[in-house]
Design a protein around this motif. Structure first.
Motif, PDB file in Angstrom:
ATOM      1  N   ALA A 156      -2.398 -16.571  -0.621  1.00  0.00           N
ATOM      2  CA  ALA A 156      -2.715 -16.011   0.607  1.00  0.00           C
ATOM      3  C   ALA A 156      -1.589 -16.558   1.744  1.00  0.00           C
ATOM      4  CB  ALA A 156      -3.740 -17.004   1.049  1.00  0.00           C
ATOM      5  N   ASP A 157      -0.887 -17.610   1.475  1.00  0.00           N
ATOM      6  CA  ASP A 157       0.426 -17.910   2.214  1.00  0.00           C
ATOM      7  C   ASP A 157       1.329 -16.904   2.144  1.00  0.00           C
ATOM      8  OD1 ASP A 157      -1.070 -19.982   3.331  1.00  0.00           O
ATOM      9  OD2 ASP A 157      -0.012 -21.601   2.110  1.00  0.00           O
ATOM     10  N   MET A 158       1.864 -16.586   0.827  1.00  0.00           N
ATOM     11  CA  MET A 158       2.832 -15.532   0.420  1.00  0.00           C
ATOM     12  C   MET A 158       2.419 -14.280   1.096  1.00  0.00           C
ATOM     13  SD  MET A 158       4.223 -15.306  -3.311  1.00  0.00           S
ATOM     14  CE  MET A 158       3.099 -13.942  -4.282  1.00  0.00           C
ATOM     15  N   THR A 159       1.035 -13.895   0.838  1.00  0.00           N
ATOM     16  CA  THR A 159       0.703 -12.600   1.497  1.00  0.00           C
ATOM     17  C   THR A 159       1.296 -12.553   2.991  1.00  0.00           C
ATOM     18  OG1 THR A 159      -1.007 -12.248   0.041  1.00  0.00           O
ATOM     19  CG2 THR A 159      -1.145 -10.977   2.021  1.00  0.00           C
ATOM     20  N   ALA A 160       0.655 -13.563   3.705  1.00  0.00           N
ATOM     21  CA  ALA A 160       0.830 -13.740   5.203  1.00  0.00           C
ATOM     22  C   ALA A 160       2.485 -13.735   5.717  1.00  0.00           C
ATOM     23  CB  ALA A 160       0.417 -14.946   5.803  1.00  0.00           C
ATOM     24  N   ASP A 161       3.305 -14.686   4.947  1.00  0.00           N
ATOM     25  CA  ASP A 161       4.806 -14.520   5.099  1.00  0.00           C
ATOM     26  C   ASP A 161       5.301 -13.127   4.732  1.00  0.00           C
ATOM     27  OD1 ASP A 161       4.384 -17.196   5.762  1.00  0.00           O
ATOM     28  OD2 ASP A 161       5.160 -17.892   3.931  1.00  0.00           O
ATOM     29  N   VAL A 162       5.057 -12.583   3.786  1.00  0.00           N
ATOM     30  CA  VAL A 162       5.593 -11.308   3.471  1.00  0.00           C
ATOM     31  C   VAL A 162       5.019 -10.036   4.416  1.00  0.00           C
ATOM     32  CG1 VAL A 162       5.701  -9.362   1.849  1.00  0.00           C
ATOM     33  CG2 VAL A 162       5.734 -11.845   0.902  1.00  0.00           C
ATOM     34  N   GLN A 163       3.932 -10.259   4.711  1.00  0.00           N
ATOM     35  CA  GLN A 163       3.346  -9.110   5.759  1.00  0.00           C
ATOM     36  C   GLN A 163       4.318  -9.267   7.153  1.00  0.00           C
ATOM     37  OE1 GLN A 163       0.956  -6.779   5.255  1.00  0.00           O
ATOM     38  NE2 GLN A 163       1.881  -5.904   7.151  1.00  0.00           N
ATOM     39  N   LYS A 164       4.716 -10.569   7.577  1.00  0.00           N
ATOM     40  CA  LYS A 164       5.531 -10.834   8.810  1.00  0.00           C
ATOM     41  C   LYS A 164       6.846 -10.183   8.803  1.00  0.00           C
ATOM     42  CE  LYS A 164       3.219 -15.116   9.641  1.00  0.00           C
ATOM     43  NZ  LYS A 164       3.726 -16.658   9.764  1.00  0.00           N
ATOM     44  N   LEU A 165       7.460  -9.967   7.585  1.00  0.00           N
ATOM     45  CA  LEU A 165       8.613  -9.352   7.321  1.00  0.00           C
ATOM     46  C   LEU A 165       8.809  -7.912   7.104  1.00  0.00           C
ATOM     47  CD1 LEU A 165      10.025 -12.502   4.820  1.00  0.00           C
ATOM     48  CD2 LEU A 165      10.754 -12.016   7.277  1.00  0.00           C
ATOM     49  N   LEU A 166       7.637  -7.204   7.100  1.00  0.00           N
ATOM     50  CA  LEU A 166       7.614  -5.834   6.531  1.00  0.00           C
ATOM     51  C   LEU A 166       8.144  -4.951   7.763  1.00  0.00           C
ATOM     52  CD1 LEU A 166       4.493  -5.541   4.646  1.00  0.00           C
ATOM     53  CD2 LEU A 166       6.878  -5.203   3.673  1.00  0.00           C
ATOM     54  N   PRO A 167       8.786  -4.096   7.898  1.00  0.00           N
ATOM     55  CA  PRO A 167       9.162  -3.156   8.874  1.00  0.00           C
ATOM     56  C   PRO A 167       7.745  -2.656   9.744  1.00  0.00           C
ATOM     57  CG  PRO A 167      10.006  -2.162   6.805  1.00  0.00           C
ATOM     58  CD  PRO A 167       9.263  -3.171   6.642  1.00  0.00           C
ATOM     59  N   LYS A 168       7.982  -2.836  11.116  1.00  0.00           N
ATOM     60  CA  LYS A 168       6.923  -2.507  11.996  1.00  0.00           C
ATOM     61  C   LYS A 168       6.300  -0.971  11.999  1.00  0.00           C
ATOM     62  CE  LYS A 168       7.048  -6.914  12.998  1.00  0.00           C
ATOM     63  NZ  LYS A 168       6.163  -7.853  12.397  1.00  0.00           N
ATOM     64  N   THR A 169       7.202  -0.059  11.338  1.00  0.00           N
ATOM     65  CA  THR A 169       7.051   1.262  11.445  1.00  0.00           C
ATOM     66  C   THR A 169       6.383   1.752  10.180  1.00  0.00           C
ATOM     67  OG1 THR A 169       9.294   1.880  10.986  1.00  0.00           O
ATOM     68  CG2 THR A 169       8.579   1.855  13.219  1.00  0.00           C
ATOM     69  N   THR A 170       5.776   2.667   9.996  1.00  0.00           N
ATOM     70  CA  THR A 170       5.227   3.322   8.738  1.00  0.00           C
ATOM     71  C   THR A 170       6.125   3.897   7.993  1.00  0.00           C
ATOM     72  OG1 THR A 170       3.139   4.103   9.956  1.00  0.00           O
ATOM     73  CG2 THR A 170       3.905   5.088   7.753  1.00  0.00           C
ATOM     74  N   GLY A 171       6.350   3.310   6.572  1.00  0.00           N
ATOM     75  CA  GLY A 171       7.196   3.712   5.732  1.00  0.00           C
ATOM     76  C   GLY A 171       6.797   4.737   4.814  1.00  0.00           C
ATOM     77  N   THR A 172       7.815   4.956   3.817  1.00  0.00           N
ATOM     78  CA  THR A 172       7.381   5.998   2.972  1.00  0.00           C
ATOM     79  C   THR A 172       7.729   5.386   1.527  1.00  0.00           C
ATOM     80  OG1 THR A 172       8.182   7.851   4.322  1.00  0.00           O
ATOM     81  CG2 THR A 172       8.132   8.281   1.927  1.00  0.00           C
ATOM     82  N   ALA A 173       6.858   5.353   0.688  1.00  0.00           N
ATOM     83  CA  ALA A 173       7.063   4.831  -0.694  1.00  0.00           C
ATOM     84  C   ALA A 173       8.117   5.522  -1.445  1.00  0.00           C
ATOM     85  CB  ALA A 173       5.637   4.916  -1.296  1.00  0.00           C
ATOM     86  N   ASN A 177       0.916  -1.108  -0.154  1.00  0.00           N
ATOM     87  CA  ASN A 177       0.200   0.116   0.151  1.00  0.00           C
ATOM     88  C   ASN A 177       0.932   1.205  -0.051  1.00  0.00           C
ATOM     89  OD1 ASN A 177       0.927  -0.040   2.567  1.00  0.00           O
ATOM     90  ND2 ASN A 177      -0.985   0.158   3.397  1.00  0.00           N
ATOM     91  N   THR A 178       0.331   2.481   0.092  1.00  0.00           N
ATOM     92  CA  THR A 178       0.916   3.537  -0.211  1.00  0.00           C
ATOM     93  C   THR A 178       2.168   3.767   0.797  1.00  0.00           C
ATOM     94  OG1 THR A 178      -1.159   4.589  -1.115  1.00  0.00           O
ATOM     95  CG2 THR A 178       0.589   5.955  -0.440  1.00  0.00           C
ATOM     96  N   ASP A 179       1.825   3.485   2.166  1.00  0.00           N
ATOM     97  CA  ASP A 179       2.869   3.873   3.230  1.00  0.00           C
ATOM     98  C   ASP A 179       3.733   2.594   3.431  1.00  0.00           C
ATOM     99  OD1 ASP A 179       1.036   2.402   4.713  1.00  0.00           O
ATOM    100  OD2 ASP A 179       0.630   3.880   6.211  1.00  0.00           O
ATOM    101  N   GLU A 180       3.419   1.560   2.604  1.00  0.00           N
ATOM    102  CA  GLU A 180       4.439   0.424   2.573  1.00  0.00           C
ATOM    103  C   GLU A 180       4.268  -0.184   3.865  1.00  0.00           C
ATOM    104  OE1 GLU A 180       8.196   2.203   1.589  1.00  0.00           O
ATOM    105  OE2 GLU A 180       8.125   1.175  -0.407  1.00  0.00           O
ATOM    106  N   THR A 181       3.009  -0.249   4.592  1.00  0.00           N
ATOM    107  CA  THR A 181       2.806  -1.022   5.639  1.00  0.00           C
ATOM    108  C   THR A 181       1.975  -2.262   5.566  1.00  0.00           C
ATOM    109  OG1 THR A 181       0.776   0.135   6.305  1.00  0.00           O
ATOM    110  CG2 THR A 181       2.651   1.090   7.153  1.00  0.00           C
ATOM    111  N   LYS A 182       1.445  -2.490   4.524  1.00  0.00           N
ATOM    112  CA  LYS A 182       0.689  -3.653   4.473  1.00  0.00           C
ATOM    113  C   LYS A 182       0.896  -4.151   2.990  1.00  0.00           C
ATOM    114  CE  LYS A 182      -4.052  -5.170   4.901  1.00  0.00           C
ATOM    115  NZ  LYS A 182      -4.329  -5.880   3.773  1.00  0.00           N
ATOM    116  N   VAL A 183       0.900  -5.617   2.516  1.00  0.00           N
ATOM    117  CA  VAL A 183       0.782  -6.244   1.331  1.00  0.00           C
ATOM    118  C   VAL A 183      -0.585  -5.870   0.497  1.00  0.00           C
ATOM    119  CG1 VAL A 183       0.621  -8.347   0.052  1.00  0.00           C
ATOM    120  CG2 VAL A 183       2.215  -8.085   1.947  1.00  0.00           C
TER     121      VAL A 183
END
Length: 426
Positions: free
Chosen positions: A408-425, A211-217
């Motif tokens: 669905a599995d790929m989405t869940a696995d990638v989501q776990k690896l994203l930074p916990k703080t809000t990013g900037t695209a 998504n735009t702020d790079e917090t969610k797949v």
């Protein structure tokens, strides 16, 4: 008189020795030797003619873009980096986040009439991170379809009306597969570096990776579902074999594959490998359907890693030449990549595309070009591997019948690896 001659000779030798000692050496390293060794050799020869005061030494090439980035990250710790490094377009971000490459804004601003040398804003945009320019693009590629026209004819297809959609391509691939004799209907270079051909069908439908702020797949929406189902259909309906990229390329060049979807960067090599055994044509990547549909620009950029000012200045002269009109033209003539330099296209390559229409297919897709996405955070490279593993489960046949469950599995696995703080695209 003899003493005078000897003295003059001694002075001449001393001057020559001093000149040799003032020559600046820069070390350069690039990826994919099978594609670029001849290219860099020829450019280096031309560069030496106009800059004899700079010696360019080539290190043993990187195996791939991932190898290139990982080596630079390690070498930055031990201060053993090359002065100039060619990296995948999607790897600029991770290097900038570690403060490794030199910012090029000052060099660019100091150049006079830089635009007349073929450099333009779009070139700078590709190498920009955080609003600053750190790289100039050297070789640009887009995904295209390689077609064996002989097999299309054998399968009853119309060579003058080749597929424009995935539905049409898969239907014809199925007919080609039915020819038998170990013929493949289609191959798709799904494992190409940086999940490039996963991003392509998602972007082609107007989707994004996050998504735009790079917090969610974000690739789990309709665009991602279309893409994952398309890859599964290539296996289930098109009969796509489980081959690595060299094997796919070899099978196509041997006349055993109807459609091969990969980068335009392979064009020169594939054309040589086919040796005229069959009629080869390239066509655009299918189904760039949405008004917002785009294709990720592949290829590589050049960065300056040198810390010493003299070496940086010399490296800038090399970077200008490699990405300038002459260097870019040599790159286009020796590979399947497109030059981002305007003068290279308009002057040096004016007749090249007329004589080589297969090379023009990707050029015609340039209006669709967008950035090759790089995932944020320290797990960016790991995310690439995770996506590759999930795609492999489909192509290998292990989960080819359940593509949306894989997504669905790929989405869940990638989501776990994203930074916990809000990013900037970016």
């Amino acid at each position: 008189m003899l003493k005078s001659i000897i003295a003059a000779a001694a002075l001449s030798l001393a001057a020559g020795s001093a000149l040799a000692q003032t020559k600046t050496e820069i070390v350069m390293q690039y990826p994919y030797p099978e594609l670029f060794t001849e290219t860099h050799k020829r450019i280096a020869e031309e560069f030496a003619k106009v800059h004899p005061e700079i010696k360019v030494t080539m290190r043993a090439p990187y195996e791939s873009y991932e190898d290139a980035t990982q080596k630079v990250l390690r070498e930055a710790v031990t201060n053993q980096m090359p002065d100039v490094s060619f990296q995948g377009l999607n790897r600029i971000r991770v290097l900038v986040d570690k403060n490794i490459p030199a910012e090029l804004g000052g060099y660019i601003a100091a150049e006079k009439d830089f635009d007349k040398q073929g450099f333009h804003q779009a070139m700078y945009d590709i190498g920009t991170a955080g609003g600053k320019v750190y790289a100039l693009p050297f070789a640009i590629s887009l995904p295209i379809v390689y077609v064996n026209l002989d097999l299309v004819k054998q399968a009853g297809g119309d060579v003058d009306n080749l597929p424009k959609s995935w539905d049409e391509l898969i239907a014809l691939a199925k007919k080609i597969k039915a020819i038998g004799n170990d013929t493949n209907g289609v191959t798709y270079a799904w494992d190409i570096t940086g999940n490039w051909l996963w991003q392509a069908p998602v972007f082609a439908r107007g989707g994004t990776m996050l998504n735009t702020d790079e917090t969610k797949v974000a690739f789990d929406g309709p665009e991602g579902k279309f893409a994952i189902n398309m890859i599964a259909r290539l296996v289930n309906e098109g009969g796509m074999p489980n081959l690595d990229q060299p094997s796919m390329r070899a099978a196509f060049a041997a006349g055993k594959t109807g459609f091969h979807i990969t980068s335009t960067s392979d064009l020169n090599k594939v054309t040589q490998m086919t040796g005229g055994k069959f009629a080869l044509k390239t066509i655009p990547f299918p189904d760039v359907a949405s008004p917002n549909g785009r294709l990720p620009a592949g290829g590589n950029v050049v960065l300056i890693l040198a810390k010493d000012k003299a070496k940086r200045d010399a490296a800038w002269e090399a970077v200008k030449f490699w990405t300038g009109a002459k260097g870019a033209a040599i790159m286009a003539e020796t590979t399947g990549y497109m030059p981002p330099n305007k003068v290279a296209n308009d002057v040096y390559l004016k007749d090249f595309y007329v004589k080589n229409p297969n090379n023009y297919t990707a050029v015609g897709q340039l209006p669709l070009l967008t950035k090759w996405y790089a995932f944020p955070g320290d797990n960016g490279l790991k995310i690439t591997d995770v996506i590759k593993d999930h795609l492999n489960s489909i192509v290998s046949g292990a989960r080819a019948k359940e593509p949306e469950a894989v997504l669905a599995d790929m989405t869940a696995d990638v989501q776990k690896l994203l930074p916990k703080t809000t990013g900037t695209a970016r």
